[in-house]
Enzyme design. Structure first.
Site, PDB file in Angstrom:
ATOM      1  NE  ARG A 294      -6.430   6.618  -1.758  1.00 17.33           N
ATOM      2  CZ  ARG A 294      -8.029   7.345  -1.869  1.00 17.33           C
ATOM      3  NH1 ARG A 294      -8.866   8.806  -1.763  1.00 17.33           N
ATOM      4  NH2 ARG A 294      -9.166   6.428  -2.591  1.00 17.33           N
ATOM      5  CG  HIS A 298      -9.592   7.659   2.414  1.00 18.65           C
ATOM      6  ND1 HIS A 298      -8.813   8.833   2.546  1.00 18.65           N
ATOM      7  CD2 HIS A 298      -9.975   6.984   3.574  1.00 18.65           C
ATOM      8  CE1 HIS A 298      -9.326   9.144   2.949  1.00 18.65           C
ATOM      9  NE2 HIS A 298     -10.373   9.008   4.591  1.00 18.65           N
ATOM     10  CE1 TYR A 307     -12.419   6.667  -5.068  1.00 17.18           C
ATOM     11  CE2 TYR A 307     -13.297   4.612  -3.638  1.00 17.18           C
ATOM     12  CZ  TYR A 307     -12.576   5.099  -3.488  1.00 17.18           C
ATOM     13  OH  TYR A 307     -10.706   5.494  -2.460  1.00 17.18           O
TER      14      TYR A 307
END
Length: 405
Positions: A294, A298, A307
């Site tokens: 990805r 998100h 993160y």
């Protein structure tokens, strides 16, 4: 918006337009994940990865999955991925401008979706999550119809039975149960069509998915489970969800699993086509793990810089599925400047249409939320409807008082 511009442009955090590794800035450290080490599976896992087109754009063969496509078909796959990325980038921009409430980008996952989507027959049925914009494109769903839900003006925007493409499912993993039940019905009807269920690596941790695996295996249902392992379930890396590669989970339920290079559109097409044919011929379910990444956030409410490490993302940028296929097409002489320019023009036209359609979408009837809750009506719903109507009217009363002053 040109193809090159889409591939090279970088937006603010979590945006859907990407930058190439050549323009990388100094990286920062973040906790290692399964996608670390350059975003590659380890050597043992690499041996199990089905690949027909390398990241450098070189055509290779696989003993179990062969595919022979014409130049026209290859150009079609390239067009599909470019236009899907263009639409996805436009939707992200619209959300940033306040035209959409939320958007879940597919950036980096175009090959997994277009490859698997083009493997389907018209009579196959698709159960997506909320990120399958490329599969929707392959099924003939108008891209603008995908945006109504994210703008908050409808509950889906298309008839699932018109394109055999179910409405987007927000509840994580539940669509695998729907797909399994539908496949069992197909089986009882004696049809030779297949069903495919899309979900992510995060959804693989849901109990609904495990139940789907159990029922499909026991009843030998004609369903293909297509897991897009994009390495991150929001901010949770895959290594915190499973101790074995996801495709190996199928073995414990009694059906085969395979891991495919999710950035290789040819491999995704070949593997999905074989799995669907297997399901149609009564050989039961199969799990496909498309090992991809990805590239963006998100959703537009997420900030992946919090993160994950920049070097991880940069390593995957070198595996860009669109540039990979373009390199191959150019090396074989299957495309020229005129063709690429035409795709760029088509992308610009698509982006313009998306902007115009979204901004012209009418606001929904504020009272429509109370319709179709119960088939025969309900006293409590009637009471709630009256309360909400009075609440809405209070704003008009306040405005009238203000104007009188």
């Amino acid at each position: 918006m040109t193809v090159e511009g889409t591939a090279e442009r970088k937006t603010a955090r979590g945006g859907s337009k990407r930058t190439t590794a050549k323009k990388a800035t100094p990286t920062k450290k973040a906790p290692q994940s399964q996608a670390g080490n350059g975003g590659r599976p380890d050597e043992a896992e690499q041996d199990q990865l089905v690949q027909l087109l390398t990241p450098e754009g070189k055509r290779v063969e696989h003993p179990d999955y062969a595919i022979d496509l014409s130049p026209e078909e290859l150009r079609g796959l390239y067009r599909d991925m470019v236009l899907t990325r263009c639409f996805d980038a436009e939707a992200t921009t619209l959300q940033r401008q306040g035209e959409l409430g939320l958007w879940a980008s597919l950036l980096g996952q175009e090959a997994a979706q277009i490859g698997s989507g083009r493997a389907l027959r018209d009579d196959d049925y698709v159960f997506p999550t909320y990120r399958e914009h490329g599969v929707a494109w392959c099924r003939g769903v108008d891209p603008t119809n995908l945006l109504g839900m994210f703008r908050g003006v409808n509950h889906g925007g298309w008839d699932p039975n018109s394109n055999n493409f179910h409405l987007y499912t927000i509840v994580i993993g539940s669509q695998t149960l729907h797909a399994t039940g539908y496949a069992m019905g197909v089986q009882k009807d004696g049809a030779d069509s297949a069903v495919i269920a899309y979900f992510g690596d995060g959804a693989s941790s849901q109990g609904d998915v495990a139940e789907s695996f159990t029922f499909s295996a026991v009843y030998n249902a004609p369903v293909v489970f297509f897991c897009q392992n994009n390495q991150w379930a929001i901010s949770e890396p895959t290594e915190k969800q499973t101790r074995v590669p996801l495709y190996q989970r199928a073995r414990g339920f009694g059906f085969p699993g395979v891991r495919v290079d999710g950035n290789d559109v040819l491999a995704c097409l070949a593997v999905t086509k074989a799995a669907l044919e297997r399901a149609r011929t009564g050989q039961g379910p199969m799990l496909i793990e498309a090992f991809t990444y990805r590239m963006g956030a998100h959703t537009t409410s997420d900030d992946p810089t919090k993160y994950r490490a920049d070097e991880e993302t940069l390593a995957w940028e070198a595996k860009d599925p669109i540039l990979r296929l373009r390199t191959y097409l150019e090396s074989e002489g299957f495309v020229d400047d005129a063709y690429l320019a035409a795709i760029d023009e088509e992308s610009e036209a698509l982006g313009k249409r998306v902007r115009e359609v979204v901004r012209a979408m009418p606001d929904p009837d504020t009272m429509a939320i109370f319709e179709n809750v119960y088939a025969d009506g309900h006293a409590l719903v009637d009471e709630e409807r009256a309360q909400f109507a009075a609440y809405q009217a209070s704003f008009a009363d306040a405005d009238a008082i203000a104007e009188g002053n």
